[in-house]
Write a protein that holds these residues in place. Structure first.
Motif, PDB file in Angstrom:
ATOM      1  N   PRO A   1       0.780  -1.333  -0.110  1.00 28.00           N
ATOM      2  CA  PRO A   1      -0.158   0.067   0.041  1.00 28.00           C
ATOM      3  C   PRO A   1       0.795   1.168   0.136  1.00 28.00           C
ATOM      4  O   PRO A   1       0.459   2.291  -0.478  1.00 28.00           O
ATOM      5  CB  PRO A   1      -0.869  -0.137   1.221  1.00 28.00           C
ATOM      6  N   ASP A   2       2.101   1.177   0.548  1.00 24.37           N
ATOM      7  CA  ASP A   2       2.701   2.487   0.626  1.00 24.37           C
ATOM      8  C   ASP A   2       4.199   2.300   0.705  1.00 24.37           C
ATOM      9  O   ASP A   2       4.903   1.177   0.615  1.00 24.37           O
ATOM     10  CB  ASP A   2       2.335   3.327   1.747  1.00 24.37           C
ATOM     11  N   ASP A   3       4.905   3.378   0.550  1.00 26.17           N
ATOM     12  CA  ASP A   3       6.302   3.311   0.820  1.00 26.17           C
ATOM     13  C   ASP A   3       6.949   2.573   2.100  1.00 26.17           C
ATOM     14  O   ASP A   3       7.789   1.749   1.934  1.00 26.17           O
ATOM     15  CB  ASP A   3       7.180   4.706   0.766  1.00 26.17           C
ATOM     16  N   ALA A   4       6.337   2.813   3.135  1.00 14.42           N
ATOM     17  CA  ALA A   4       6.733   2.270   4.371  1.00 14.42           C
ATOM     18  C   ALA A   4       6.523   0.566   4.553  1.00 14.42           C
ATOM     19  O   ALA A   4       7.533  -0.152   4.855  1.00 14.42           O
ATOM     20  CB  ALA A   4       5.912   2.659   5.484  1.00 14.42           C
ATOM     21  N   ALA A   5       5.473   0.427   3.731  1.00 15.27           N
ATOM     22  CA  ALA A   5       5.418  -1.251   3.756  1.00 15.27           C
ATOM     23  C   ALA A   5       6.430  -1.855   2.855  1.00 15.27           C
ATOM     24  O   ALA A   5       6.891  -2.928   3.020  1.00 15.27           O
ATOM     25  CB  ALA A   5       3.944  -1.477   3.016  1.00 15.27           C
ATOM     26  N   ARG A   6       6.741  -0.986   1.648  1.00 11.80           N
ATOM     27  CA  ARG A   6       7.893  -1.592   0.566  1.00 11.80           C
ATOM     28  C   ARG A   6       9.063  -1.502   1.219  1.00 11.80           C
ATOM     29  O   ARG A   6       9.750  -2.531   1.150  1.00 11.80           O
ATOM     30  CB  ARG A   6       7.642  -0.822  -0.373  1.00 11.80           C
ATOM     31  N   ALA A   7       9.355  -0.444   2.185  1.00 15.46           N
ATOM     32  CA  ALA A   7      10.743  -0.617   2.730  1.00 15.46           C
ATOM     33  C   ALA A   7      10.730  -1.699   3.906  1.00 15.46           C
ATOM     34  O   ALA A   7      11.746  -2.155   3.823  1.00 15.46           O
ATOM     35  CB  ALA A   7      10.895   0.820   3.655  1.00 15.46           C
ATOM     36  N   ASP A   8       9.829  -1.984   4.567  1.00 15.65           N
ATOM     37  CA  ASP A   8       9.724  -3.180   5.443  1.00 15.65           C
ATOM     38  C   ASP A   8       9.838  -4.294   4.754  1.00 15.65           C
ATOM     39  O   ASP A   8      10.761  -5.187   5.142  1.00 15.65           O
ATOM     40  CB  ASP A   8       8.356  -3.051   6.352  1.00 15.65           C
TER      41      ASP A   8
END
Length: 130
Positions: free
Chosen positions: A111-118
């Motif tokens: 859903p977002d950059d934070a989830a992709r970073a995780d």
């Protein structure tokens, strides 16, 4: 172009292109825009009516995160005479490309950059442990 004049290799490569593109969740229009060609040209590649040049296939493979050889998997080896002894065939892990495409599609669906970073941190950490 009538289907009886389409070379079987062009049909196979086009089918594999369609499989890879859809597995990655990329539309014909998106792929065409990334490659600097029209969606109609991508469609012609996929149905085998237009052949894909080596350089364009290289670009497509890079965009879809697959190897060029993946597009030819499942074809019989050519039977042309050879002056050299045949090399041992390259044996790729059968599911490596499928897993890569699935991973890319799942990553894109986050859903977002934070989830992709995780997710990226997890994969990097997991790779470092092996």
């Amino acid at each position: 172009m009538p289907s009886e004049t389409v070379h079987p290799v062009d049909l196979h490569v086009g089918k594999r292109l369609r499989e890879s593109r859809t597995a990655c969740g990329v539309t014909q229009a998106e792929l065409g825009a990334d490659l600097g060609i029209s969606a109609q040209q991508v469609q012609k590649y996929e149905n085998g009516s237009n052949r894909i040049s080596a350089s364009k296939l290289f670009e497509i493979a890079g965009r879809l995160g697959t190897g060029i050889d993946w597009f030819f998997e499942g074809l019989a080896a050519p039977t042309a005479p050879s002056f050299a002894e045949p090399a041992a065939p390259f044996e790729a892990e059968p599911t490596a490309y499928d897993q890569t495409r699935t991973l890319i599609a799942a990553f894109k669906a986050l859903p977002d950059d934070a989830a992709r970073a995780d997710a990226l941190d997890y994969v990097r950490n997991r790779a470092e442990r092996t």
